[in-house]
Design a protein around this motif. Structure first.
Motif, short mmCIF file in Angstrom:
data_model
loop_
_atom_site.label_atom_id
_atom_site.label_comp_id
_atom_site.label_asym_id
_atom_site.label_seq_id
_atom_site.Cartn_x
_atom_site.Cartn_y
_atom_site.Cartn_z
N GLN A 44 0.82 -1.21 0.00
CA GLN A 44 0.00 0.00 0.00
C GLN A 44 0.86 1.26 0.00
O GLN A 44 0.50 2.27 -0.61
CB GLN A 44 -0.96 0.00 1.18
N VAL A 47 1.74 1.97 -3.57
CA VAL A 47 0.59 2.50 -4.32
C VAL A 47 0.38 3.98 -3.99
O VAL A 47 0.23 4.83 -4.89
CB VAL A 47 -0.69 1.69 -3.99
N VAL A 48 0.37 4.30 -2.70
CA VAL A 48 0.11 5.68 -2.28
C VAL A 48 1.25 6.60 -2.70
O VAL A 48 1.03 7.74 -3.13
CB VAL A 48 -0.12 5.73 -0.74
N SER A 49 2.49 6.12 -2.60
CA SER A 49 3.65 6.94 -3.00
C SER A 49 3.58 7.29 -4.48
O SER A 49 3.84 8.43 -4.88
CB SER A 49 4.95 6.20 -2.69
N ARG A 50 3.22 6.31 -5.30
CA ARG A 50 3.09 6.56 -6.74
C ARG A 50 1.99 7.58 -7.03
O ARG A 50 2.15 8.46 -7.88
CB ARG A 50 2.82 5.26 -7.51
N ARG A 51 0.88 7.46 -6.33
CA ARG A 51 -0.22 8.41 -6.52
C ARG A 51 0.21 9.83 -6.14
O ARG A 51 -0.13 10.79 -6.83
CB ARG A 51 -1.44 8.00 -5.70
N LEU A 52 0.95 9.94 -5.04
CA LEU A 52 1.40 11.26 -4.62
C LEU A 52 2.35 11.86 -5.65
O LEU A 52 2.21 13.04 -6.03
CB LEU A 52 2.09 11.19 -3.26
N ALA A 54 2.64 11.41 -8.71
CA ALA A 54 1.95 11.79 -9.94
C ALA A 54 0.98 12.96 -9.74
O ALA A 54 0.44 13.49 -10.71
CB ALA A 54 1.19 10.60 -10.51
N HIS A 55 0.78 13.37 -8.50
CA HIS A 55 -0.23 14.40 -8.17
C HIS A 55 0.27 15.78 -8.60
O HIS A 55 1.41 16.15 -8.31
CB HIS A 55 -0.48 14.38 -6.66
N LEU A 208 -4.96 10.53 0.31
CA LEU A 208 -4.54 9.56 -0.70
C LEU A 208 -4.45 8.19 -0.06
O LEU A 208 -3.80 8.00 0.97
CB LEU A 208 -3.17 9.95 -1.27
N TYR A 209 -5.14 7.23 -0.66
CA TYR A 209 -5.11 5.85 -0.20
C TYR A 209 -5.49 4.96 -1.38
O TYR A 209 -5.91 5.44 -2.44
CB TYR A 209 -6.08 5.63 0.98
N GLU A 210 -5.31 3.66 -1.21
CA GLU A 210 -5.68 2.73 -2.27
C GLU A 210 -7.19 2.55 -2.24
O GLU A 210 -7.73 1.89 -1.36
CB GLU A 210 -4.98 1.39 -2.08
#
Length: 212
Positions: A44, A47-52, A54-55, A208-210
């Motif tokens: 997780q 996943v969260v690091s990648r989302r951040l 890309a933010h 931000l979370y999965e």
């Protein structure tokens, strides 16, 4: 309540009920995260690091505050390395354990974290020798990454009860740059239907979370 009226002060009975609800929810959130395996927490975190990363708020910020994670939080080591790789300025928390005062002080490199002293909470933080730049004494902050025990989808956050981040966000309002954008990093198990809050609890802009 009419526009411009002061918010009503909760009664002692209501405050006691809020404190009790927060205490129960903290225990439940700790139980949920404790049930996660190390492998699941790492998954997780990725996943969260990648989302951040890309933010747009992350990509466009220059001065960012990042918490140094404990075992029951999304791990931030990879994010901190990325901050430096992108040439951004990184600030990390320095707490005063006998009060709810917190500063965000500048970190010179990702590697420097390992030289920081350990606190009683077994997390690293800069020594209180006054040698580091504090974010609000200079250019302020563009983005703060928020830790917490629980979150809801309305921007309410359940902290650990010390009020460090709520108080710091109030101080940010006095800076010419104003309040930074706030993003919480969470395991999906930390998302609640509703977090009980008081008028001193600061809302966050985004969690931000999965997502399921």
């Amino acid at each position: 309540m009419e526009a411009g009226d002061a918010p009503l002060t909760p009664s002692p009975e209501n405050m006691a009920a809020l404190r009790s609800a927060k205490k129960a929810l903290r225990l439940e959130m700790k139980r949920r995260v404790a049930a996660l395996s190390d492998a699941e927490k790492r998954r997780q975190t990725e996943v969260v690091s990648r989302r951040l990363i890309a933010h747009p708020k992350y990509q466009n910020c220059q001065r960012i505050a990042v918490f140094l994670s404990m075992a029951d939080e999304i791990q931030t080591e990879y994010i901190i390395k990325d901050v430096f790789q992108r040439g951004k300025e990184c600030f990390i928390p320095r707490y005063k354990s006998r009060s709810n005062h917190m500063d965000m002080v500048k970190l010179c490199s990702a590697e420097a974290i390992q030289q920081l002293p350990l606190t009683s909470w077994n997390i690293r933080q800069p020594a209180a020798d006054g040698s580091q730049e504090e974010a609000l004494t200079t250019g302020g902050l563009d983005l703060i990454l928020m830790p917490g025990l629980g979150f809801d989808k309305h921007g309410n956050r359940l902290g650990r009860g010390k009020g460090y981040y709520d108080t710091y966000l109030e101080r940010c309002l006095q800076h010419s740059k104003g309040k930074p954008y706030t993003i919480a990093l969470a395991f999906k198990e930390q998302i609640c239907d509703e977090v009980p809050v008081t008028e001193t609890d600061e809302k966050i802009n985004e969690v931000l979370y999965e997502a399921p």
